[in-house]
Design an enzyme around this catalytic site. Sequence first.
Site, mmCIF file in Angstrom:
data_model
loop_
_atom_site.group_PDB
_atom_site.id
_atom_site.type_symbol
_atom_site.label_atom_id
_atom_site.label_comp_id
_atom_site.label_asym_id
_atom_site.label_seq_id
_atom_site.Cartn_x
_atom_site.Cartn_y
_atom_site.Cartn_z
ATOM 1 N N GLU A 402 0.844 -1.216 0.000
ATOM 2 C CA GLU A 402 0.000 0.000 0.000
ATOM 3 C C GLU A 402 0.871 1.255 0.000
ATOM 4 O O GLU A 402 0.538 2.269 0.603
ATOM 5 C CB GLU A 402 -0.941 0.049 1.218
ATOM 6 C CG GLU A 402 -1.689 -1.238 1.501
ATOM 7 C CD GLU A 402 -2.949 -1.405 0.681
ATOM 8 O OE1 GLU A 402 -3.405 -0.434 0.073
ATOM 9 O OE2 GLU A 402 -3.476 -2.524 0.649
ATOM 10 N N GLY A 403 1.972 1.183 -0.707
ATOM 11 C CA GLY A 403 2.943 2.279 -0.699
ATOM 12 C C GLY A 403 3.895 2.036 0.456
ATOM 13 O O GLY A 403 3.464 1.943 1.601
#
Lengths: 592, 245
Positions: A402-403
Amino acid sequence: MAEKIYKGGEFLVAEVTCDEVFTPEEFTDEQKQIAETTEQFVENEILPHLDAIEAQNFDLVVEGMRKCGDLGLLMIDTPEEYGGLELDKATSMLVGEKIAPAGSFSVAYAAHTGLGTLPLVYYGTEPQKQQYLPKLVSGEWVAAYCLTEPDSGSDAMNARATATLSEDGQHYLLNGTKQFITNGGFAKLFIIFAKIDKEHFSAFLVEKDFAGLVVGAEEKKMGIKGSSTTQIILDNCKVPVENLLGDIGKGHKIAFNVLNVGRFKLAACVTGAAKAALLVGVKYANERKQFGQPISQFGAIQEKVADLTADLFASESLVYRLAGLLDTKLATIDKGIDNYYVEYQKGIEEYAAECAISKVFCSDVLARVVDEVVQIHGGYGFVSEYPAERFYRDERINRIFEGTNEINRLLIPGIILRKSMKGELPLQAEAMKAFESLMTPSFEELDDTLAFAAEKALLQNLKTLFLILAGTAVQKHMTALANEQEILLAAADIAIQIFAIESAVLRAEKACRSASEKKKQWLEAAVKVFAFNATEIAGTAAKKGAFYVEEGDPLLMILSGVRRFAKYDATGLLQAKRLLAHAVCEEEKYLF
Amino acid sequence: MESKFKVNTEGKWYDNVDLAWRMNEYDEFAVEQAVQVKDQVGEADVTVLSIGIDKVKETMKKALAMGCDRGVHVNDDASYAKDPFEIASIIAAFARDKGFDLIFTGMQSQDRGSAQVGVLVAEMLGLPSVSTIVDFAFDNGQITAKRELEGGLRAIIKTQAPALLTCQLGLNTPRYPTLPNIMKAKKKELLTLEVATLLQDGARQETVKMYVPEKKGGGLVLEGDVGAIADQLVQILKEKTGVLA
């Protein structure tokens, strides 16, 4: 719930009051029941099968997802007309938190309900929603989100996968390889990003049975072994033109906007995982005897329990404060308007910095928790017979997907500075004031009659410090600041701690109003322990940032500011830690 | 667990500050059974009743989400201090003119554990009662229930509705409410009645004192070589008892 609607990033310049934040103490009866149903589902339907799931018996995961569907756990973010319930973000995050103790299963759940389903909800056409959403909501089909490629991870726009319109104009032919696809092994619907004509980044709804979609082998992973992670290989994969999701060339909007949601959901999930892990550690500490007494009675262990409990309190407070921000904002959008989801996206994007903060802060808390839970277990923490070892392995990915936490930390000052440039945040004016206060000595005295006066003064000071550092950095580097990643990371770390401390303090203040005497003491202790630890982190980041950005007299000036503003009188810290640790060990539960 | 419960200042009940509230486990079997009967016969209307402070409504909402149709909350700040007879008379006063075909209660409460309320309600309403059921079948008014007896014995009882049954562990597995049902329950009727309007009878019992039993000394397990243990045992018997005197 909050009446004033704060802008994203505004916490850095505003004085937020506790009446304006949402706290877990305000969950409705329905939200509590939904949480209970989720807990029972995990306890009865997933935990008994966890070993088999970890051994990659994916039929159990698929079956578990169906059961989630039966219970309505997949309905939360989907509108009613497609079989959903469209509940608020607080509920969505609460369920994420409660499902997290299911380990690898929760990864499948989160990937399906978040990145797998939301692009369709937000960007799908009416026929696309009719066709796919009911299947996703019932759990009949599991979804997967395919953005990453072997050569493009954080640099997602640099994707190589291509889409070419067939000669008859009926299909896009997709080619390329997608990497690390969660749910890859059993998903029936894939949201795939590819560039049309090697240029226009776009999204597609791809069914597993479409010719040319090949599922690669399962990756052998460090943790979350019971989740499916595969490559998805596209070999002239034939996708009907009506399965283009959103507009041609607008794929980046889909990819990044749902990532905001993915981030705060992940923050909720890791908070739930951390609660579960800490509990295991505490129970073990109560059982394990050395030198004739349970190790939970030793200060060395108690300090860990206290620090982690305080971290968790902040983590939880932050997650639901953000939920409140989002829900308040989203509730102002008229559901009847045509571009509802466009406005909705904007509403979420408003808090992109807070979403990134939540992801980084909460996953870092989980990392500390699992590390210390292994430590509490001693040698038994290192063997796989005890769950501590799995927690430790499973945690690691949360700081990557998610990053990565680095990407997210870089985003935070970036978003805030952009808002300032656009005139949405009065950062420049406030920075000027901050510099002035650096020049003038302070004679302020704390008003002890106010609740959490020391912590509120601390927050004001840390905000001043952030503004001084960010202001200096902008002055020095101007637009080239984007290239000074070390400085941006330091600024992000201060902002993160500010948001976390503020969330913890405001929640405690609000909760104290109706708490029993005992609980009040716990709340005050948690705030004290956390404020001390967080101030140290923020202070170190500020000092580092000062050295990175300045030299000579201006440097000395900023360093004196660090000494003055990153200062917190934690008198009674040891007693606070012992109080927290005793309570947690006696109750054997998360206290708040 | 015990350490978490503290006797209140009155010395007659426990202090409920900061305690999490849950539905009595046996009542949960009762709710589940009622909902199952409704599922079976199709047309039925299930009322759930609870006596207590405002907070019990939270728990009642769970019963509504499990499938009950309506709720009656009897508002009473001092329900904990009422004896089983009073509690039963409140329930009976409410149920008397309602013509319920079936009344399911928990076999007992998990706190006071008197196991009297259900059967007292039946007596007050002049209904047949079957206590501690572990199996239940309903066919056109004909009830076949299995009871649990001492020593692992089971008894099969047949009776005719209207009747009251008290539910024991093993009767069923209570469902967990689904999210749609939780949200639907929000719209169901939840009526509040003041206890004074239903309470017509006085207490028959009084709780004089509530206390934590004194701790008895724990056992001692001797470990090691048999010979050494025997010596140790003799030593202990000599020092601490008069057995060898």
